[in-house]
Structure formats: structure tokens, C-alpha cells
Scaffold this active site. Structure first.
Site, mmCIF file in Angstrom:
data_model
loop_
_atom_site.group_PDB
_atom_site.id
_atom_site.type_symbol
_atom_site.label_atom_id
_atom_site.label_comp_id
_atom_site.label_asym_id
_atom_site.label_seq_id
_atom_site.Cartn_x
_atom_site.Cartn_y
_atom_site.Cartn_z
ATOM 1 N N CYS A 61 0.875 -1.183 0.000
ATOM 2 C CA CYS A 61 0.000 0.000 0.000
ATOM 3 C C CYS A 61 0.906 1.224 0.000
ATOM 4 C CB CYS A 61 -0.922 0.014 1.205
ATOM 5 S SG CYS A 61 -1.834 -1.523 1.509
ATOM 6 N N GLY A 93 5.033 6.771 -1.309
ATOM 7 C CA GLY A 93 6.249 6.039 -1.023
ATOM 8 C C GLY A 93 7.214 6.534 0.021
ATOM 9 N N GLY A 94 6.765 7.315 0.996
ATOM 10 C CA GLY A 94 7.677 7.761 2.039
ATOM 11 C C GLY A 94 8.332 6.617 2.787
ATOM 12 N N LYS A 95 7.545 5.614 3.137
ATOM 13 C CA LYS A 95 8.078 4.451 3.866
ATOM 14 C C LYS A 95 8.864 3.533 2.921
ATOM 15 C CE LYS A 95 4.178 4.822 7.015
ATOM 16 N NZ LYS A 95 3.483 5.863 6.205
ATOM 17 N N ASP A 131 0.312 -0.222 -5.434
ATOM 18 C CA ASP A 131 -0.806 0.614 -5.005
ATOM 19 C C ASP A 131 -1.932 0.478 -6.012
ATOM 20 O OD1 ASP A 131 -1.016 2.849 -2.702
ATOM 21 O OD2 ASP A 131 -2.296 3.432 -4.381
ATOM 22 N N ASP A 160 0.679 -0.883 5.031
ATOM 23 C CA ASP A 160 0.330 0.404 5.637
ATOM 24 C C ASP A 160 -1.045 0.779 5.102
ATOM 25 O OD1 ASP A 160 0.804 2.725 7.185
ATOM 26 O OD2 ASP A 160 1.383 3.830 5.389
ATOM 27 N N CYS A 178 -2.311 5.013 10.530
ATOM 28 C CA CYS A 178 -2.111 6.300 11.200
ATOM 29 C C CYS A 178 -3.388 6.671 11.943
ATOM 30 C CB CYS A 178 -1.684 7.388 10.212
ATOM 31 S SG CYS A 178 -2.804 7.652 8.819
#
Length: 397
Positions: free
Chosen positions: A228, A232-234, A252, A297, A350
């Protein structure tokens, strides 16, 4: 401080777009600021911070000013009164009584749903799930302004060297003790124009979000799926932890997010990344039993990140939260098949609601305990200073 008409109009325009056109606050502010490139840094900061503040305290301001729905000028006027900014003699502010605003201010602060500016249903849900004491603590923290946190891209630079590089441009930061790559800005400012960002030396990523990639226990050379991935920060954090060795497949259901990820990856110097658009269940099926590590995520209510997305609380609904919980379980069950036996996955959100977090993991393990085992979990609470996140580590037998 004096309120200028062009700045006031910009704030009101932004509020109209957020509440009436259902646009995201960050995108709206970006658009409004682009309309007048001649605004200086102070004016731009006033527009952005005032808009966010009024969105955050929308219900409270509406009640103390007795504003009709859609009367954003009155909301701005009430905000000015609370911040001791003299109200100009403008037609838009006629009918506002400063004494009455202060009287209602005192009255509204006695009632939590007004004091913390939250919809009734969401206030009830939070208290039911977290208990009164925890909910009040977290709700208060969620109304604080979010820190701006950077993650040094260790493929290119260390956190200490990044700190020195930014200091040379008079950007002061503090290293974060519990986050090896994390730096927090001493003062809010636009860091995206800095050469260090353009060189891929850092990403803007909240400290709590920086917990998740290390929680997956990746190692260089592994095959990792971020199912997910979004923008793409993680994913980029995983690539740095893997030292560009092995393979990361970022997936995604929205292709444009993966395109944005590819741009970010090129800037960051990430070379072990492949993106795959999830067209159907066949995309998942082709990757059965192939991943050493899997990051889920999942979509969620976003209640843990209201500090930076205050408009979300006015856009959420009980129906949406019910739907997203169904989707979370679907992703856990269907995407978990991509994990190899002996491999591990992280389920993360989150959100701060147990019904989206540990309750989902408990339900999944109860149903599939013959195939998966719970390893550990971690909460990051807004009251601890950063965003609210949940993560659970699960091993496939």
C-alpha cells in the site's frame, strides 16, 4: 498586528474551497499561494497558518461567533478577536461583538466537543474506544500544530551531516534521540526549495512514521513488498535501510501515486525499486509466497494525523470508518498470501482507534492462527509529541 484585506480575502477563499468544494487543505493553500507570487514570506505564512488554525478550530469559532454556515468572514473575525488583532471597520465584520465573543469563549471551553472542536459522533467514538482520560489527552494533543520533521536519506548523507548542511543555510534543526535519521525543524519553513532536498538528501516524514520501516526488520538483499505504498515515504525509508541491496516491489491501487514515487526514488538515488499497479486480484496472486517482508500500511481514518490534516475531522463519517475497517481486514487476508513461510509482515495505520488497530490484528490472528503468529506491536501516541501510528509485526508460519 494589522489585518490586511488581500490576506483576509485569501484566507476566506481558502476556507470556501476546503469546506464547500471538499478539497484537501494542503492542496488548497498551495493553490492560493501560487495565485500571488509577490506575497512575501510573512504574508504567505500568515495565510497558511491562519487557514489551518481556523479549520482546526472551526466548530469552536462557529459557536463563539454564532456564525451561519459558510460565513467564513465571521470565523476569521472571531479568530482575530482571540488573537488580539484589531478588527478593521469592514462590512464583512459587521455584527461581530467582541465582548460577546469573549463571553461565549469562556462558556464553550467548559464543553469538550466545543473546546476541542470535534464533531459529536467522533467525540463519542473516541471516548468509547479509548476511555475518557486517554481520549481527552490525545484529543488535546491532536489540536496542537505538528512539527516539521525530516528524515535524512542515509543512501546519500548522515543525519549529522545533513544538520550541518542545513545550518549553513541558517536552517536550524535538532537531532531526534529515538530516530536515527530524524531531524526536527526549530522553525517552520519551506524546505522543498533547498538544494539539499533537490539533491535527495532528505524527505519530510513525521518522526512516528519513521518507526514503521525499521519495525519490519528488513535486511540488505531481502525481497520486500510495500503493498500500500502510496507516494512512497516508507518505501524510500526501506530502500535506505536495505542499502539499495535486494528488491523492493512497491504496489498501489492508484497509478499516479506510483508515478510520484518513481520521481522521488530517482531523486533519492534508490536503485532497488520496482513499482506495480494493482489492477486486480491477479496482481496479488502472481506474487504468492514471494516476499521475505511485507508492509501493509493500510488505508485508515487518519485520526492519528489530525495535527497536520485538521480538515479530515470534518470530512470523516461513521460510514467511512466502518467501510475502511472492512477494507483493512480484506487487505490483511488477501495480501498476506504474498509472504513466504517464515517471512514477516507489518500491519500499520495512522489511526489511534483500537477498532482499526489491535482489534483488527486480534481478529486476523484468531481466524488464521494456523498460518500466522503475532510477534509484537507498538503505538505512537499524539500526546507523546508526534503523529499517532500503530504497527503490529506478524510472522507467517
Amino acid at each position: 498586528m494589522k489585518l490586511y484585506v488581500n490576506l483576509a480575502r485569501a484566507v476566506v477563499q481558502a476556507l470556501e474551497m476546503i469546506f464547500e468544494n471538499d478539497k484537501y487543505a494542503d492542496k488548497v493553500i498551495e493553490k492560493v499561494l501560487k495565485q500571488n507570487p509577490k506575497w512575501g514570506a510573512r504574508d504567505r505564512r500568515f495565510i497558511a497558518e491562519t487557514t489551518y488554525d481556523i479549520v482546526r478550530w472551526y466548530r469552536f469559532l462557529q459557536n463563539i461567533t454564532e456564525a451561519e454556515e459558510g460565513d467564513y468572514w465571521k470565523l476569521l473575525g472571531g479568530w482575530c478577536v482571540l488573537h488580539n488583532i484589531p478588527l478593521p471597520d469592514w462590512d464583512e465584520f459587521k455584527g461581530l461583538n467582541e465582548k460577546r465573543i469573549h463571553e461565549r469563549d469562556m462558556k464553550m471551553r467548559a464543553i469538550r466537543r466545543f473546546r476541542e472542536s470535534i464533531p459529536d459522533w467522533l467525540d463519542s467514538l473516541g471516548e468509547t474506544e479509548l476511555g475518557e482520560r486517554r481520549w481527552e489527552e490525545e484529543l488535546k494533543a491532536l489540536n496542537e500544530e505538528a512539527y516539521v520533521v525530516l528524515r535524512a536519506n542515509t543512501l546519500k548523507i548522515s543525519a549529522e551531516d545533513l544538520q550541518r548542511e542545513l545550518a549553513d543555510s541558517d536552517i536550524e534543526t535538532d537531532l531526534l534521540e529515538d530516530f536515527p535519521e530524524g531531524l526536527v525543524l526549530a522553525e517552520r519553513q519551506n524546505v522543498f526549495r533547498h538544494p539539499a532536498f533537490k539533491e535527495g538528501f532528505f524527505e519530510v516524514q513525521d518522526a512516528a512514521s519513521q518507526f514503521i520501516a525499521p519495525f519490519l526488520r528488513v535486511e540488505p538483499g531481502m525481497r520486500v513488498i510495500d503493498a500500500c505504498a502510496g507516494a512512497g515515504g516508507k518505501t524510500l525509508h526501506l530502500a535506505a535501510l536495505m542499502k539499495n541491496k535486494g528488491r523492493i516491489i512497491a504496489m498501489d491501487v492508484e497509478a499516479w501515486k506510483l508515478e510520484e514515487l518513481q520521481k522521488r526514488a530517482r531523486r533519492a538515488g534508490v536503485s532497488n525499486l520496482e513499482t506495480r499497479f494493482i489492477e486486480s486480484s491477479k496482481t496479488i496472486k502472481r506474487l504468492d509466497n514471494s516476499a521475505d517482508r511485507l508492509l501493509l500500511d493500510v488505508p485508515c481514518s487518519g485520526l492519528g494525523v489530525l495535527k497536520r490534516n485538521p480538515d479530515a475531522k470534518w470530512k470523516l463519517s461513521p460510514q467511512f470508518i466502518d467501510e475502511v475497517k472492512t477494507l483493512q481486514l480484506h487487505i490483511l487476508e488477501d495480501y498476506g498470501t504474498m509472504l513466504k513461510p517464515g517471512g514477516m509482515m507489518v500491519y500499520s495505520t495512522c489511526s489511534i482507534l483500537p477498532s482499526e488497530n489491535e482489534k483488527q490484528v486480534e481478529a486476523f490472528i484468531t481466524k488464521h492462527g494456523d498460518k500466522y503468529e503475532f510477534v509484537e506491536q507498538k503505538h505512537s501516541w499524539p500526546s507523546e509529541g508526534f503523529d499517532g501510528f500503530y504497527m503490529a509485526l506478524i510472522k507467517k508460519k
